[in-house]
Each structure stands twice: as C-alpha cells, then as structure tokens.
Design a protein around this motif. Structure first.
Motif, PDB file in Angstrom:
ATOM      1  N   PRO A 225       0.824  -1.214   0.000  1.00  0.00           N
ATOM      2  CA  PRO A 225       0.000   0.000   0.000  1.00  0.00           C
ATOM      3  C   PRO A 225       0.857   1.263   0.000  1.00  0.00           C
ATOM      4  O   PRO A 225       1.747   1.424   0.826  1.00  0.00           O
ATOM      5  CB  PRO A 225      -0.811  -0.129   1.298  1.00  0.00           C
ATOM      6  N   GLY A 226       0.583   2.139  -0.947  1.00  0.00           N
ATOM      7  CA  GLY A 226       1.301   3.402  -1.049  1.00  0.00           C
ATOM      8  C   GLY A 226       2.519   3.359  -1.946  1.00  0.00           C
ATOM      9  O   GLY A 226       3.034   4.408  -2.355  1.00  0.00           O
ATOM     10  N   LEU A 227       3.006   2.166  -2.285  1.00  0.00           N
ATOM     11  CA  LEU A 227       4.254   2.061  -3.038  1.00  0.00           C
ATOM     12  C   LEU A 227       4.138   2.679  -4.430  1.00  0.00           C
ATOM     13  O   LEU A 227       5.072   3.333  -4.915  1.00  0.00           O
ATOM     14  CB  LEU A 227       4.671   0.595  -3.142  1.00  0.00           C
ATOM     15  N   SER A 228       2.985   2.498  -5.068  1.00  0.00           N
ATOM     16  CA  SER A 228       2.815   3.025  -6.423  1.00  0.00           C
ATOM     17  C   SER A 228       2.852   4.545  -6.449  1.00  0.00           C
ATOM     18  O   SER A 228       3.150   5.147  -7.487  1.00  0.00           O
ATOM     19  CB  SER A 228       1.492   2.529  -7.018  1.00  0.00           C
TER      20      SER A 228
ATOM     21  N   ALA B 164       4.040   0.706   7.423  1.00  0.00           N
ATOM     22  CA  ALA B 164       3.631   2.032   7.891  1.00  0.00           C
ATOM     23  C   ALA B 164       4.550   3.104   7.329  1.00  0.00           C
ATOM     24  O   ALA B 164       4.095   4.181   6.918  1.00  0.00           O
ATOM     25  CB  ALA B 164       3.635   2.070   9.417  1.00  0.00           C
ATOM     26  N   GLY B 165       5.857   2.823   7.303  1.00  0.00           N
ATOM     27  CA  GLY B 165       6.811   3.805   6.800  1.00  0.00           C
ATOM     28  C   GLY B 165       6.598   4.144   5.339  1.00  0.00           C
ATOM     29  O   GLY B 165       6.761   5.296   4.927  1.00  0.00           O
ATOM     30  N   VAL B 166       6.211   3.146   4.540  1.00  0.00           N
ATOM     31  CA  VAL B 166       5.953   3.375   3.112  1.00  0.00           C
ATOM     32  C   VAL B 166       4.628   4.097   2.912  1.00  0.00           C
ATOM     33  O   VAL B 166       4.531   5.056   2.129  1.00  0.00           O
ATOM     34  CB  VAL B 166       5.966   2.032   2.353  1.00  0.00           C
ATOM     35  N   LEU B 167       3.589   3.651   3.610  1.00  0.00           N
ATOM     36  CA  LEU B 167       2.270   4.262   3.448  1.00  0.00           C
ATOM     37  C   LEU B 167       2.293   5.732   3.863  1.00  0.00           C
ATOM     38  O   LEU B 167       1.736   6.601   3.171  1.00  0.00           O
ATOM     39  CB  LEU B 167       1.242   3.489   4.276  1.00  0.00           C
ATOM     40  N   GLU B 168       2.941   6.032   4.977  1.00  0.00           N
ATOM     41  CA  GLU B 168       3.024   7.420   5.435  1.00  0.00           C
ATOM     42  C   GLU B 168       3.926   8.243   4.525  1.00  0.00           C
ATOM     43  O   GLU B 168       3.684   9.437   4.311  1.00  0.00           O
ATOM     44  CB  GLU B 168       3.525   7.449   6.878  1.00  0.00           C
ATOM     45  N   ALA B 169       4.962   7.615   3.972  1.00  0.00           N
ATOM     46  CA  ALA B 169       5.831   8.321   3.028  1.00  0.00           C
ATOM     47  C   ALA B 169       5.075   8.673   1.750  1.00  0.00           C
ATOM     48  O   ALA B 169       5.308   9.726   1.147  1.00  0.00           O
ATOM     49  CB  ALA B 169       7.055   7.471   2.703  1.00  0.00           C
ATOM     50  N   ALA B 170       4.167   7.783   1.329  1.00  0.00           N
ATOM     51  CA  ALA B 170       3.382   8.052   0.120  1.00  0.00           C
ATOM     52  C   ALA B 170       2.533   9.310   0.301  1.00  0.00           C
ATOM     53  O   ALA B 170       2.463  10.169  -0.592  1.00  0.00           O
ATOM     54  CB  ALA B 170       2.499   6.850  -0.204  1.00  0.00           C
ATOM     55  N   GLU B 171       1.896   9.428   1.461  1.00  0.00           N
ATOM     56  CA  GLU B 171       1.100  10.630   1.730  1.00  0.00           C
ATOM     57  C   GLU B 171       1.991  11.862   1.815  1.00  0.00           C
ATOM     58  O   GLU B 171       1.658  12.928   1.278  1.00  0.00           O
ATOM     59  CB  GLU B 171       0.325  10.459   3.037  1.00  0.00           C
TER      60      GLU B 171
END
Length: 592
Positions: free
Chosen positions: A46-49, A82-89
């Motif tokens: 989640p969020g990686l794209s 969590a680190g990736v999803l929050e980074a995406a935002e």
C-alpha cells in the motif's frame, strides 16, 4: 588389574584430549543461503505506487528507485508498511507544495516556515510544533496548582494521534508519583515507568534498574523519607518502603530527592529532548528521564498538551528545529561539488533525520570543508527519510535543491528502518558513484577525514571493515530495550564482529556483496544496522572471501577524547569548536 589400568589410561587420555580440544563457538556462522533466496517479494505494498517512479532529473533521488525491491520483501523490517504508506502521503503533499511554490502561493508558503520557538495557548494548554522536536528542544511551563490539586499531565502527540510521551504527575499525601509511557495505534500502551518505582528497588519494573538516559537516571528519588510540602508550608515525612541500604544493593549512586511543588506557589516544569530520550526538570532540577521507543521519536511530535489541576502562567517551546535563512554567497561555499565521473576514493553516507537542519549545516561548515571533500576525492551525502510534517518536507526539499548533498529515502524515518539506509549507501557507493571505500556515519559525529584517508591508505583494501570493533557482544533480550532482539530475529547467543554505528568504513568488495545479496534475496534484513553489517560480513567470509577487520580506538562511540578520529554526540556548537581548534591549533583537541 592390567585390564583396569588400561581402561583408566584410555579414559584419562580421552579426558585430556577433550579438554585440549577447542570449544565450539557460541555463534554459529550465519547461513549463507547457497541454495537460493531466503525470502520472496510481495507483488505490491500500500502506497508504493505513489512513490514510484521517483521525480525525474532529481539529484535527491539517485538511489530511490533501486530501493523498491527492499520495501517489497516478505520478511521486511518492522514498520516498513507504515513507513511506506506514510511516506506516500508525505510525498503527495510535498509534490503539491513544490508545485504551489512555483506559483502565486509562494508568499503563503513562506509563512509556513519552521519557527525556532512557539508560545502555547494558556487557555487550552496546547501548542502546535511546526517542525517537530530535535535534540536540545525544550518545552517549559510555569504554573500554579489549584486548591486541592490531585494531578496534572502532559502529552506529546504525533500527527496521526500517537502519544510520543505521556507524563502523569499525581499529587497525594504519600508524595509525588510520576508515570511515563507512550502509545501507538499498532502496539497500544507500552510498559509504564514510574518514579518512585512500584515494588522493591531490585525488581525488574523498577525505574532505578533501567540504564541511564543521556547519562541521567530514570528516577531522581530520595529513598526513605520523602518530603511533601503543603500549602501551609508544614513538612510531612512519608517513610518509603525501600530499604535504607538500597544504594549498596543496587550499585547506584546517591539520588537526591525533593520534588518540591507547593500548592498556591508558581513552579516551573521543563521537558527537553536529549540524544537518547526525554527529560523532565522541576524548578531547575532533574527529576525523570524516558528513553525513546520505537515509533515514539521526538521528530514525530506535532502538538503538546498540558492539562489537569493547574493554572498555566507561561508556556513556551524553544530551540525548535529550524532551517537557516538563505544567503546565496554562503550557499556557493557550502554547496556539494558535482559528482565525479571517475571512481572516488571514499563515499561518506551520513544518517540524518528530516528536521535536523542545524546538524547538517554544522557538518557543511566543518569537516565537509576538508580539501578532499571540496575536490571531490571524498563524496559526502546525507541519507534522509521523509517526514510526517509537510513543513519539514518542504524545508528539506529546498535544502536538497540548494546544497545538492541530500538523498531522500522512500520511507518515513523510523528507527527500525535505518538498515535500509545502510544498504542505500552501499548502492550509492557501487552503482551511482563508484567508490573504493564506503563510510557510514551520523549527523552528530565529527569525522577527521584526513585521518580516515591516512588510515585507509595503510590498510588492505580487500574485505575491509574499519572502525571501533565489538568482537564479543550478545543480543539484548530485554523487551524494554531499544535494541531488543528476539531469538527469532537472532537465535544465537553472540554476534559476529561488528563496528559501532557512529562511524565505520567498508571496502568496495563488501559493499558490492551487500548490494548483490539483497538483490538476490540471500542476505537477512536486521534492524540494528551496525550489527547487520557485521552479520553480512560474516556471510561474505563464509563464502570463501578474505576479511580484514581493523579496530581503531580513536573512533569514540560516546563523546570525544584527545587525538580522536571520530567524536560522537557533538552538538552544532561543539562541531564548530572542534573545527576551529583543528584549524588554529593543528591538534585533535576536544571542546568539552
């Protein structure tokens, strides 16, 4: 009789041979996974794209694209999702802000710059911190207890509702009790730390048994008689339940103790952020300390709230992280030289958190001014994760464009993810800027680049690990420790040799092995980055390669000593002082 004598002789010989034989190592060599990958890749996250592809033609994203497979590993480090999803935002918000900065909204954005101090609202007891907290930042309140006061508390809150620190101060006839904890949506409340501790001093839940934080005790308690002052200034002695000879039993030094808050009279409480944890003083005296926990780090703090049975007279947050005003003449002197087109001698990767603006500027003004750095023979880059605060990310982006020495990471800067930075440094030093040696250090470390170069030129360049080496160390099995490692993560009783994290150097062949091993999924991810490098080097050795481990006691893991090569825990002021002494006195002399 002869038969018995023969049997005894054989048994005696067997015992002697057994005693003379080498004992088995308590640390079996890690599995080199010769039969293929030890894990696999998840199809997506989640969020990686939203993080890929990175911004085109950006010098701050040179290793970003190569990190994607690490984030998709099925055995990813704790906090990766969590680190990736929050980074995406954070990345979405940053790209919008960058676009707005190029339009008529620039004036509005200039008003959102980080501030060095903010005042709290005395009515609501709240203060919004524009760019979080960093080392040295402090929150100070002056208040008066209301009549019949029972307790007051303070909370440091993250942007997503996490409680980075909760401090509850209870006032009663038996004295003052301070309770501290943190809360995250994933883990809930952690273990409560109390001062005075609950139970016997020798028990496992005693704050007196915890390791010091920045050299300060967790609980500044006077065992035995505790003194509580009431509004009529009478003194009540409350006999504690601790033995009078606790000091000799525990080995701790004498703790002073008079937590003096007088009902109806003003008192001052200060909470400040150190290197290792938060600290609370009352009327200028240290009372409690609380070590940072995973996902509860100072840069996460977005808001502070004081509440309870007290009236606030003053509320100020100061020494907050703030970027400097831009001076283009200064920028020209400090801006990183262009990346060399040929192999460089040394790449130095510096771990830094987004809001550590002052630390990065201190490094640019000091040891990054060595001639070897300015000429391009040594390349220095900061490796920094995204921040959950939009203003911090905008300041960080501006800084990256101005100085050209920041590499952004596609994840939020949680402590559990720093090993990904280590791999990123290896990628940068083998695929982006081919370097003969790769060094990892921190943004609070002063590095004598000239001495590092001199030592490396005397060393064997094959299979090198150079730094302050720990040859005999074991995992922390205490779940309350920041460095806790379960038996599932590392089943052995000892670690292989590893170099302490404030600064170490590896040769190019080891860096290539690390990069290739993670590309082929044959190397283990391990959340303690310095120990992880030791584990990978052990696997490199097990593959039949030569390893050359060189320890240097001049790499100071904590503080500074004369003739240092690396001094750790140096503030920006101390950095400037060390640099000035090197230039004027030509000796490695410490400032404090």
């Amino acid at each position: 009789m002869k038969k018995c004598s023969g049997v005894l002789f054989i048994l005696t010989l067997a015992v002697v041979l057994f005693l003379l034989s080498p004992s088995p190592s308590p640390t079996p060599p890690p599995n080199t996974a010769p039969n293929g990958p030890i894990t696999d890749l998840l199809p997506t996250l989640p969020g990686l794209s939203d993080l890929y592809p990175p911004a085109p033609n950006s010098t701050a994203h040179l290793s970003w694209g190569l990190l994607r497979p690490l984030l998709c590993r099925s055995d990813a480090l704790p906090g990766t999702s969590a680190g990736v999803l929050e980074a995406a935002e954070a990345w979405r918000n940053l790209t919008l802000a960058v676009t707005a900065a190029a339009s008529e909204e620039e004036a509005r954005l200039q008003g959102l710059r980080c501030s060095s101090s903010v005042g709290g609202d005395l009515r609501t007891g709240r203060a919004t911190l524009p760019c979080g907290l960093s080392e040295g930042a402090a929150l100070t309140v002056v208040g008066i207890l209301r009549e019949g006061a029972a307790k007051f508390w303070v909370e440091m809150l993250g942007a997503n509702g996490e409680v980075v620190l909760h401090v509850n101060v209870s006032l009663g006839a038996a004295g003052v009790l301070v309770e501290q904890n943190s809360w995250t949506p994933e883990e809930g409340w952690g273990e409560w730390e109390r001062c005075p501790p609950v139970g016997d001093v020798g028990s496992s839940n005693s704050s007196l048994q915890l390791s010091p934080v920045d050299g300060l005790v967790h609980c500044n308690e006077k065992v035995g008689a505790r003194i509580v002052q009431e509004s009529n200034n009478t003194v009540v002695n409350i006999t504690g339940n601790q033995p009078e000879d606790w000091q000799s039993q525990t080995g701790h030094g004498q703790l002073s103790g008079r937590f003096s808050i007088v009902e109806g009279e003003p008192f001052t409480v200060t909470l400040w952020a150190g290197v290792e944890g938060f600290h609370m003083t009352v009327n200028g005296r240290h009372e409690t300390s609380f070590a940072y926990r995973e996902r509860s780090e100072p840069w996460l703090v977005a808001e502070v709230m004081f509440s309870g049975d007290l009236e606030l007279l003053s509320f100020l947050a100061n020494e907050l992280p703030v970027s400097e005003d831009i001076d283009m003449e200064n920028v020209a002197v400090l801006k990183a030289p262009p990346l060399p087109k040929k192999q460089t001698f040394l790449l130095v990767g510096v771990f830094s958190t987004g809001n550590n603006f002052k630390r990065r500027m201190a490094l640019r003004r000091t040891w990054m001014q060595y001639e070897a750095v300015r000429s391009g023979d040594v390349v220095v880059r900061f490796f920094t994760g995204l921040h959950k605060n939009e203003q911090v990310n905008m300041e960080l982006w501006r800084e990256a464009q101005l100085y050209g020495d920041i590499q952004l990471m596609p994840f939020v800067d949680y402590y559990t993810l720093i090993t990904l930075k280590t791999i990123s440094i290896c990628i940068f030093g083998t695929k982006i800027v081919p370097a003969k040696y790769i060094m990892k250090t921190d943004d609070d470390a002063f590095v004598r680049i000239d001495e590092v170069i001199s030592s490396l030129k005397k060393s064997n360049s094959n299979g090198l690990l150079y730094g302050l080496i720990s040859f005999q160390s074991s995992p922390h099995r205490d779940k309350g420790s920041k460095w806790f490692i379960s038996r599932k993560e590392w089943p052995f009783d000892m670690y292989p040799p590893w170099a302490h994290g404030p600064g170490y150097v590896i040769s190019r062949d080891i860096a290539k092995f690390v990069v290739q091993g993670h590309q082929e999924l044959t190397l283990q991810l391990f959340k303690l980055e310095d120990v992880a490098m030791g584990i990978w080097i052990q696997q490199y050795k097990n593959s039949g390669q030569q390893v050359n481990i060189v320890t240097d006691d001049r790499f100071y893991n904590e503080g500074c000593e004369a003739d240092y090569v690396l001094a750790h825990y140096q503030t920006p002021r101390l950095m400037m002082c060390l640099w000035e002494k090197l230039k004027t006195e030509y000796h490695a002399i410490c400032c404090e």
